[in-house]
Design an enzyme around this catalytic site. Structure first.
Site, PDB file in Angstrom:
ATOM      1  N   ARG A 152       0.856  -1.198   0.000  1.00 31.62           N
ATOM      2  CA  ARG A 152       0.000   0.000   0.000  1.00 31.62           C
ATOM      3  C   ARG A 152       0.888   1.244   0.000  1.00 31.62           C
ATOM      4  O   ARG A 152       0.629   2.206  -0.695  1.00 31.62           O
ATOM      5  CB  ARG A 152      -0.950   0.010   1.207  1.00 31.62           C
ATOM      6  N   TYR A 195     -17.177  17.124 -14.029  1.00 31.28           N
ATOM      7  CA  TYR A 195     -17.570  15.713 -14.104  1.00 31.28           C
ATOM      8  C   TYR A 195     -18.595  15.399 -12.997  1.00 31.28           C
ATOM      9  O   TYR A 195     -18.405  15.792 -11.838  1.00 31.28           O
ATOM     10  CB  TYR A 195     -16.316  14.846 -13.937  1.00 31.28           C
ATOM     11  N   LYS A 229      -9.402   6.732 -18.962  1.00 28.59           N
ATOM     12  CA  LYS A 229      -9.783   7.275 -20.273  1.00 28.59           C
ATOM     13  C   LYS A 229      -8.599   7.215 -21.252  1.00 28.59           C
ATOM     14  O   LYS A 229      -8.139   6.130 -21.548  1.00 28.59           O
ATOM     15  CB  LYS A 229     -10.338   8.684 -20.079  1.00 28.59           C
TER      16      LYS A 229
HETATM   17  C1  LIG Z   1     -14.212   9.537 -15.769  1.00 31.84           C
HETATM   18  C2  LIG Z   1     -13.817  10.828 -15.195  1.00 31.84           C
HETATM   19  C3  LIG Z   1     -13.532  10.959 -13.837  1.00 31.84           C
HETATM   20  C4  LIG Z   1     -13.692   9.803 -12.861  1.00 31.84           C
HETATM   21  O1  LIG Z   1     -12.750   8.813 -13.085  1.00 31.84           O
HETATM   22  P1  LIG Z   1     -13.002   7.237 -12.788  1.00 31.84           P
HETATM   23  O2  LIG Z   1     -11.748   6.611 -13.274  1.00 31.84           O
HETATM   24  O3  LIG Z   1     -14.230   6.834 -13.531  1.00 31.84           O
HETATM   25  O4  LIG Z   1     -13.195   7.120 -11.311  1.00 31.84           O
HETATM   26  C5  LIG Z   1     -13.112  12.197 -13.371  1.00 31.84           C
HETATM   27  N1  LIG Z   1     -12.995  13.250 -14.199  1.00 31.84           N
HETATM   28  C6  LIG Z   1     -13.267  13.161 -15.513  1.00 31.84           C
HETATM   29  C7  LIG Z   1     -13.119  14.367 -16.377  1.00 31.84           C
HETATM   30  C8  LIG Z   1     -13.685  11.964 -16.064  1.00 31.84           C
HETATM   31  O5  LIG Z   1     -13.981  11.886 -17.361  1.00 31.84           O
END
Ligand SMILES: *Cc1c(COP(=O)(O)O)cnc(C)c1O
Length: 392
Positions: free
Chosen positions: A56, A108, A205
């Protein structure tokens, strides 16, 4: 990468491939091994091998990723988490009871939700601010504002905030400037160089890029913030596992070539949609007609690969989604495959309807994460789905 052998700082494309890791000392393995271990043997009391104690606190695979993202964002330290929201939660944990955070209006949905429904319990408040207009951002500052959290382009209307101006305003008020750089990645925009203190990512992403891993990353500009975040990461424990860290490094290696193709497709499709008679509006920062185009051009490499559009009156949105054949209806973005979603009922459903309407997230809005398929196939798919949506 062996710094001492490099004459000048390596170009970004080279950092993507070599950043964060030098070949395995024992075997010469060109990729970092997946250290699938929770603990590390110690040779005697207080005698670790290289400081590794418990996974961790630190794991060599995760460390390679953390060093890589710190190098790419031009920061002093990186931190990897089990999701973008875990990373954002760690950043928000820097604040205390009584502190207020200003958010971009189109932030978001999950970021909005964690502040509205979780940090609320701990006495940390927030306000949605018009960060696109520096005067409005300035006016939103009250004594208790201790941080701003900005997305530029912001989800899903691709609204642009002048990151340098926003960071200056925050600093003048003694507040931290945090930028969620998920939509751009360091390949297209580097917020720390524009004055931000902290960059966060949903690495789920573009950084991962293949829709196969959920992860979050943080990079800090100062050692002082790095120390506090290292403490928070270890204390709250939402770390990324070694296998996912490996997948993410593998994804990041091809970030440049993937994004070049993503952006090429997105620019072409933005022009196609802008000319289409059944499309009322296109939101894409790469279009000269986009309200934030000039500012975006100054702070980012290009318009990126996210766009949104609104079908004209009389078009049935459900039929549009049902008719798509190549493009997939799904949440998320940034993967090699093209995805569309309906922000009002999906990604931004956590935001109350009145707020959504006020900020422009209408029922007719479609968000499009343009993938790297053949552009002509994507254009044909859009054209036939738009046609199908009109036969109401
Ligand atoms: C998807 C997203 C998040 C959250 O991320 P996760 O990996 O789904 O927890 C935060 N900010 C933006 C701009 C996103 O597109």
């Amino acid at each position: 990468m062996k710094r001492q052998e490099v004459q000048s700082a390596p170009a970004f494309a080279t950092q993507l491939i070599h950043g964060g890791y030098t070949y395995d000392a024992q075997t010469g393995a060109v990729n970092v091994p997946i250290y699938q271990t929770s603990t590390f043997a110690q040779d005697g009391l207080g005698k670790t091998r290289g400081g590794w104690e418990y996974a961790r606190t630190g794991n060599p695979t995760r460390q390679a990723l953390e060093r890589l993202i710190a190098e790419l964002e031009g920061g002093c330290a990186g931190f990897a988490f089990g999701s973008g929201m875990a990373a954002i939660t760690a950043v928000l944990s820097l604040f205390r009871v009584g502190d207020k955070i200003l958010l971009s209006r189109n932030v978001y949905g999950g970021t909005y939700r964690v502040l509205d429904k979780v940090f609320d319990h701990f006495g940390i408040t927030y306000a949605l601010a018009d960060t696109e207009h520096p005067d409005a951002l300035e006016a939103a500052f009250t004594e208790d504002v201790k941080g701003i959290l900005i997305e530029s382009p912001a989800n899903p209307l691709l609204t642009i905030t002048d990151l340098r101006a926003a960071a200056e305003i925050a600093h003048r008020h003694g507040a931290l400037a945090v930028v969620d750089n998920t939509f751009m990645t360091p390949y297209l925009q580097r917020p720390l160089a524009l004055g931000a203190d902290i960059v966060v990512h949903s690495a789920t992403k573009y950084l991962g890029g293949h829709s196969d891993v959920v992860a979050g990353l943080i990079v800090t500009r100062s050692e002082q913030l790095a120390e506090r975040l290292a403490f928070l990461q270890n204390s709250t424990g939402g770390v990324l596992g070694p296998f996912d860290a490996f997948l993410l490094i593998r994804g990041i290696r091809t970030l440049g070539v993937r994004l070049d193709r993503h952006v090429e497709n997105a620019a072409a499709l933005a022009h196609f949609l802008a000319r289409h008679p059944a499309v009322r509006r296109v939101y894409y920062p790469g279009l000269p007609t986009h309200p934030g185009h000039e500012i975006h051009r100054r702070q980012a490499k290009n318009g990126g690969a996210m766009l949104s559009f609104e079908l004209s009156e009389g078009h049935d949105i459900a039929r549009f989604f049902a008719a798509l054949q190549v493009i997939t209806l799904a949440e998320s973005l940034g993967g090699v495959e093209s995805l569309v979603c309906h922000p009002a009922s999906m990604t931004h459903a956590a935001i109350p309807k009145e707020t959504r309407d006020r900020i422009g997230i209408t029922e007719g809005l479609i968000r499009f994460s343009v993938g790297i398929e053949e552009e002509a196939d994507l254009q044909r798919d859009l054209a036939q789905a738009i046609a199908a949506s009109g036969e109401v």
